[in-house]
Design an enzyme around this catalytic site. Structure first.
Site, PDB file in Angstrom:
ATOM      1  N   ARG A  21      -8.909   0.197   3.442  1.00  0.00           N
ATOM      2  CA  ARG A  21      -8.029   1.051   2.965  1.00  0.00           C
ATOM      3  C   ARG A  21      -6.728   0.537   2.848  1.00  0.00           C
ATOM      4  O   ARG A  21      -5.953   0.829   1.857  1.00  0.00           O
ATOM      5  CB  ARG A  21      -7.868   2.203   4.074  1.00  0.00           C
ATOM      6  CG  ARG A  21      -9.010   2.942   4.315  1.00  0.00           C
ATOM      7  CD  ARG A  21      -8.492   4.427   5.019  1.00  0.00           C
ATOM      8  NE  ARG A  21      -7.364   4.849   4.575  1.00  0.00           N
ATOM      9  CZ  ARG A  21      -6.295   5.680   5.311  1.00  0.00           C
ATOM     10  NH1 ARG A  21      -6.619   5.658   6.608  1.00  0.00           N
ATOM     11  NH2 ARG A  21      -5.304   6.032   4.998  1.00  0.00           N
ATOM     12  N   ILE A  45       3.366  18.559   8.740  1.00  0.00           N
ATOM     13  CA  ILE A  45       4.139  18.292   7.364  1.00  0.00           C
ATOM     14  C   ILE A  45       5.076  19.565   7.326  1.00  0.00           C
ATOM     15  O   ILE A  45       5.657  19.830   6.158  1.00  0.00           O
ATOM     16  CB  ILE A  45       3.116  18.454   6.168  1.00  0.00           C
ATOM     17  CG1 ILE A  45       2.402  19.733   6.110  1.00  0.00           C
ATOM     18  CG2 ILE A  45       1.990  17.219   5.899  1.00  0.00           C
ATOM     19  CD1 ILE A  45       1.935  19.958   4.802  1.00  0.00           C
ATOM     20  N   LYS A  65       0.758  -1.342   0.121  1.00  0.00           N
ATOM     21  CA  LYS A  65       0.014   0.084   0.042  1.00  0.00           C
ATOM     22  C   LYS A  65       0.731   1.284   0.052  1.00  0.00           C
ATOM     23  O   LYS A  65       0.717   2.045  -0.859  1.00  0.00           O
ATOM     24  CB  LYS A  65      -0.797  -0.105   1.179  1.00  0.00           C
ATOM     25  CG  LYS A  65      -1.582   1.378   1.709  1.00  0.00           C
ATOM     26  CD  LYS A  65      -2.521   1.378   2.745  1.00  0.00           C
ATOM     27  CE  LYS A  65      -1.809   1.744   3.960  1.00  0.00           C
ATOM     28  NZ  LYS A  65      -1.600   3.279   4.065  1.00  0.00           N
ATOM     29  N   ASN A  66       1.835   1.357   1.000  1.00  0.00           N
ATOM     30  CA  ASN A  66       2.662   2.523   0.913  1.00  0.00           C
ATOM     31  C   ASN A  66       3.796   2.864   0.023  1.00  0.00           C
ATOM     32  O   ASN A  66       4.228   3.796  -0.025  1.00  0.00           O
ATOM     33  CB  ASN A  66       3.173   2.511   2.496  1.00  0.00           C
ATOM     34  CG  ASN A  66       2.037   2.612   3.537  1.00  0.00           C
ATOM     35  OD1 ASN A  66       0.891   3.038   3.128  1.00  0.00           O
ATOM     36  ND2 ASN A  66       2.516   2.381   4.718  1.00  0.00           N
ATOM     37  N   ARG A 123      -0.162  15.002  12.949  1.00  0.00           N
ATOM     38  CA  ARG A 123       0.410  14.812  11.789  1.00  0.00           C
ATOM     39  C   ARG A 123       0.936  15.839  10.997  1.00  0.00           C
ATOM     40  O   ARG A 123       0.377  16.068   9.943  1.00  0.00           O
ATOM     41  CB  ARG A 123      -0.277  13.506  10.974  1.00  0.00           C
ATOM     42  CG  ARG A 123      -0.806  12.307  11.728  1.00  0.00           C
ATOM     43  CD  ARG A 123      -1.428  11.327  10.829  1.00  0.00           C
ATOM     44  NE  ARG A 123      -0.519  10.678  10.100  1.00  0.00           N
ATOM     45  CZ  ARG A 123      -0.660   9.385   9.376  1.00  0.00           C
ATOM     46  NH1 ARG A 123      -2.079   9.004   9.499  1.00  0.00           N
ATOM     47  NH2 ARG A 123       0.170   8.994   8.585  1.00  0.00           N
ATOM     48  N   CYS A 169      -5.080   8.304   9.010  1.00  0.00           N
ATOM     49  CA  CYS A 169      -5.333   7.444  10.349  1.00  0.00           C
ATOM     50  C   CYS A 169      -5.245   8.775  11.624  1.00  0.00           C
ATOM     51  O   CYS A 169      -3.884   9.442  11.495  1.00  0.00           O
ATOM     52  CB  CYS A 169      -4.464   6.305  10.868  1.00  0.00           C
ATOM     53  SG  CYS A 169      -4.966   5.136   9.572  1.00  0.00           S
ATOM     54  N   ASP A 184       3.667   0.255  12.204  1.00  0.00           N
ATOM     55  CA  ASP A 184       2.355  -0.322  11.501  1.00  0.00           C
ATOM     56  C   ASP A 184       2.110  -1.657  11.846  1.00  0.00           C
ATOM     57  O   ASP A 184       1.039  -2.208  11.465  1.00  0.00           O
ATOM     58  CB  ASP A 184       2.209  -0.039   9.931  1.00  0.00           C
ATOM     59  CG  ASP A 184       2.210   1.635   9.478  1.00  0.00           C
ATOM     60  OD1 ASP A 184       2.812   1.782   8.289  1.00  0.00           O
ATOM     61  OD2 ASP A 184       1.915   2.212  10.508  1.00  0.00           O
TER      62      ASP A 184
HETATM   63  C1  EPZ Z   1       3.750   6.917   6.716  1.00  0.00           C
HETATM   64  O1  EPZ Z   1       3.136   8.147   7.318  1.00  0.00           O
HETATM   65  C2  EPZ Z   1       3.101   5.772   6.491  1.00  0.00           C
HETATM   66  N1  EPZ Z   1       1.874   6.261   5.566  1.00  0.00           N
HETATM   67  C3  EPZ Z   1       2.340   5.355   8.087  1.00  0.00           C
HETATM   68  O2  EPZ Z   1       1.538   4.209   7.552  1.00  0.00           O
HETATM   69  C4  EPZ Z   1       3.464   4.878   8.794  1.00  0.00           C
HETATM   70  O3  EPZ Z   1       2.950   4.797  10.022  1.00  0.00           O
HETATM   71  C5  EPZ Z   1       4.301   5.885   8.760  1.00  0.00           C
HETATM   72  O4  EPZ Z   1       4.805   6.533   7.525  1.00  0.00           O
HETATM   73  C6  EPZ Z   1       5.650   5.662   9.844  1.00  0.00           C
HETATM   74  O5  EPZ Z   1       6.356   4.675   9.199  1.00  0.00           O
HETATM   75  C7  EPZ Z   1       1.949   5.988   4.380  1.00  0.00           C
HETATM   76  O6  EPZ Z   1       3.014   5.908   3.770  1.00  0.00           O
HETATM   77  C8  EPZ Z   1       1.023   6.423   3.274  1.00  0.00           C
HETATM   78  P1  EPZ Z   1       6.078   9.876   8.996  1.00  0.00           P
HETATM   79  P2  EPZ Z   1       3.667   9.473   7.295  1.00  0.00           P
HETATM   80  O7  EPZ Z   1       6.146  11.305   8.331  1.00  0.00           O
HETATM   81  O8  EPZ Z   1       4.674   9.574   6.293  1.00  0.00           O
HETATM   82  C9  EPZ Z   1       6.701  13.131  12.402  1.00  0.00           C
HETATM   83  C10 EPZ Z   1      -0.350   2.684   7.639  1.00  0.00           C
HETATM   84  O9  EPZ Z   1      -0.900   1.994   8.505  1.00  0.00           O
HETATM   85  N2  EPZ Z   1       6.495  14.094  11.499  1.00  0.00           N
HETATM   86  O10 EPZ Z   1       7.149   8.724   8.701  1.00  0.00           O
HETATM   87  O11 EPZ Z   1       2.514  10.431   7.658  1.00  0.00           O
HETATM   88  C11 EPZ Z   1       5.431  12.424  12.667  1.00  0.00           C
HETATM   89  O12 EPZ Z   1       4.331  13.424  13.364  1.00  0.00           O
HETATM   90  C12 EPZ Z   1       0.201   4.100   7.842  1.00  0.00           C
HETATM   91  O13 EPZ Z   1       0.099   2.152   6.629  1.00  0.00           O
HETATM   92  C13 EPZ Z   1       6.969  15.354  11.609  1.00  0.00           C
HETATM   93  O14 EPZ Z   1       7.042  15.755  12.705  1.00  0.00           O
HETATM   94  O15 EPZ Z   1       4.666   9.252   8.646  1.00  0.00           O
HETATM   95  C14 EPZ Z   1       5.495  11.396  13.086  1.00  0.00           C
HETATM   96  O16 EPZ Z   1       5.953  11.316  14.537  1.00  0.00           O
HETATM   97  C15 EPZ Z   1      -0.297   4.842   9.125  1.00  0.00           C
HETATM   98  N3  EPZ Z   1       6.909  16.487  10.699  1.00  0.00           N
HETATM   99  C16 EPZ Z   1       6.980  10.819  12.480  1.00  0.00           C
HETATM  100  O17 EPZ Z   1       7.357  11.858  11.880  1.00  0.00           O
HETATM  101  C17 EPZ Z   1       6.745  15.980   9.523  1.00  0.00           C
HETATM  102  O18 EPZ Z   1       6.762  17.049   8.585  1.00  0.00           O
HETATM  103  C18 EPZ Z   1       6.826   9.846  11.361  1.00  0.00           C
HETATM  104  O19 EPZ Z   1       6.001  10.286  10.446  1.00  0.00           O
HETATM  105  C19 EPZ Z   1       6.430  14.622   9.120  1.00  0.00           C
HETATM  106  C20 EPZ Z   1       6.281  13.571  10.150  1.00  0.00           C
END
Ligand code: EPZ
Length: 428
Positions: A397, A124, A22-23, A122, A117, A305
């Protein structure tokens, strides 16, 4: 309203084939925007998040040919919009990838904030840090993320936090920028490597994906390609636990064992037998799991995950386990649902103390998000009696045909549609 209904207590036995990741799919599909030719993408999982992204591409003006449930051909030539409405964007987290892809193609992007989720905040900010380092101006007004750049010029970006999304988005914006971009403290997940391989198959010049330093040398054009998406490590891990929690034995095929290393290691520590083959793993239960401690971390650590699924499994262990969530601030909302089934789990912030019980008690429960829903399915498989799970749309999803795949290895599981007058109609 649809529910998944499980009559559990059956040892699963047989073979389950894992679908595409998926990801990886939700990163690769928006990347098609950057291409000057037709992209044929294979081994796509048949899940609602993918359907949303394909629909977004179509609504932006792409020509989409659905070859079968797992293969599409997309021609982005006629895409002429860099605006993504909240209606579509809010359905998932990965819609944020359209910012990087649109910036990379049009030097403009106007995208409503992503959904996804609910694990608390969350942000950016790291995505925006990357776009600005490449020369874009990013503002947020009326809830829309606006990014624009006269030109995108390669730069060095150090991610303050390891972020899958920021790593993906910066790659998408940098792949046609002028010069060299270096991402340091980059995410190393298999889906980052898959995205880089996809883009390189179109003529991009990306090195180091899978390490914490990724170098992207900008190119002018990206030609069409045919690409097959890697197997889903989290779907595979979920079915590995299905074998273990049901007291059964499953051969899980179409996997890359290396991607499952941390999951296999933890299951073995919990007393499960895991045998690796070239493209499969055989998972056999040896009875009640042993208690063990787990810390979720970015790849190659234990995947966040897989946290709810592993917690459900350890909730039936012979002792006390500690689950520490190392990525998200609030990813234990599902514990209340496991507690309804008799689990004994005490959550304190990012730590859950799991005191194993011998059995769960069947109860009506809810999926609170995608992986939490998977954890409830696993708990239902382990429980004598009938477990009903609501909010199955969360599960759909990210899991391709989960009811069919589990039924095929002996589970008594079906989708049931509840309609207003209360009449139950079994859907599958
Ligand atoms: C991806 O989410 C995945 N989703 C998530 O999987 C997964 O849990 C996550 O990566 C971690 O592996 C997809 O790939 C679509 P991150 P993402 O940016 O990209 C912080 C599933 O079940 N952060 O790696 O949103 C954030 O708050 C889903 O398949 C910032 O602070 O996760 C978190 O604490 C759920 N600033 C950490 O980094 C930012 O600009 C990791 O988030 C971005 C993130």
């Amino acid at each position: 309203m649809e529910k998944i209904v499980i009559n559990g207590g059956i040892r699963l036995k047989g073979e389950i084939q894992v679908s595409g990741a998926k990801n990886a799919a939700v990163a690769i599909l928006p990347a098609v925007l950057l291409c000057d030719g037709v992209c044929r993408i294979e081994n796509i999982p048949a899940i609602s998040d993918v359907n949303v992204i394909v629909r977004i591409l179509y609504e932006l003006g792409a020509t989409v040919k659905v070859i079968n449930d797992n293969t599409v051909e997309i021609d982005p030539k006629h895409i002429n919009s860099y605006v993504l409405s909240s209606e579509m964007s809010s359905k998932m987290r990965a819609s944020s990838y359209f910012i990087g892809a649109m910036l990379g193609r049009f030097k403009r992007a106007r995208v409503a904030p992503p959904g996804g989720c609910d694990f608390g905040v969350r942000p950016i900010d790291q995505h925006i840090k990357g776009f600005e380092a490449l020369g874009a101006t990013v503002t947020i007004d009326n809830g829309m993320v606006n990014a624009r750049a006269k030109e995108l010029v390669g730069s060095s970006i150090y991610l303050d936090k390891v972020s899958v999304g920021a790593t993906v988005n910066i790659i998408l914006a940098a792949v046609k920028a002028k010069g060299l971009t270096i991402i340091e403290n980059a995410a190393r997940e298999p889906h980052i490597v898959d995205l880089a391989n996809f883009l390189n198959s179109m003529g991009a010049n990306i090195m180091g994906a899978g390490t914490d330093v990724i170098k992207i040398r900008g190119v002018d054009t990206l030609h069409g390609t045919t690409y097959s998406i890697i197997p889903d490590q989290i779907e595979a891990g979920t079915y590995m636990i299905a074998a273990a929690i049901s007291g059964g034995e499953l051969m899980i095929t179409n996997v890359i064992p290396k991607h499952l290393e941390s999951i296999s290691a933890k299951l073995i520590e919990a007393g499960v037998t895991v045998e690796e083959f070239d493209e499969a793993v055989l998972v056999r239960s040896n009875g009640r799991p042993k208690a063990c401690n787990v810390l979720t971390m970015p790849h190659p650590g234990f995947p966040t995950d897989m946290q709810p699924q592993m917690t459900a499994f350890l909730a039936l262990s012979d002792g006390v386990s500690v689950m520490t969530e190392g990525v998200w601030d609030n990813r234990f909302r599902y514990v209340d649902q496991l507690t309804l089934m008799g689990a004994k789990i005490k959550v304190d912030g990012k730590v859950a103390i799991i005191t194993g019980v011998e059995n769960f008690i069947a109860a009506p429960v809810k999926a609170t998000d995608l992986r939490a829903g998977a954890a409830m399915v696993l708990a239902g498989l382990a429980t004598n009696g009938t477990t009903e799970i609501e909010n199955v749309e969360f599960i759909d999803r990210g899991y391709d045909n989960i009811v069919e795949k589990l039924s095929a290895v002996g589970a008594n599981i079906r989708r049931v549609e509840f309609i207003e007058s209360g009449i139950i109609r079994s859907v599958i």
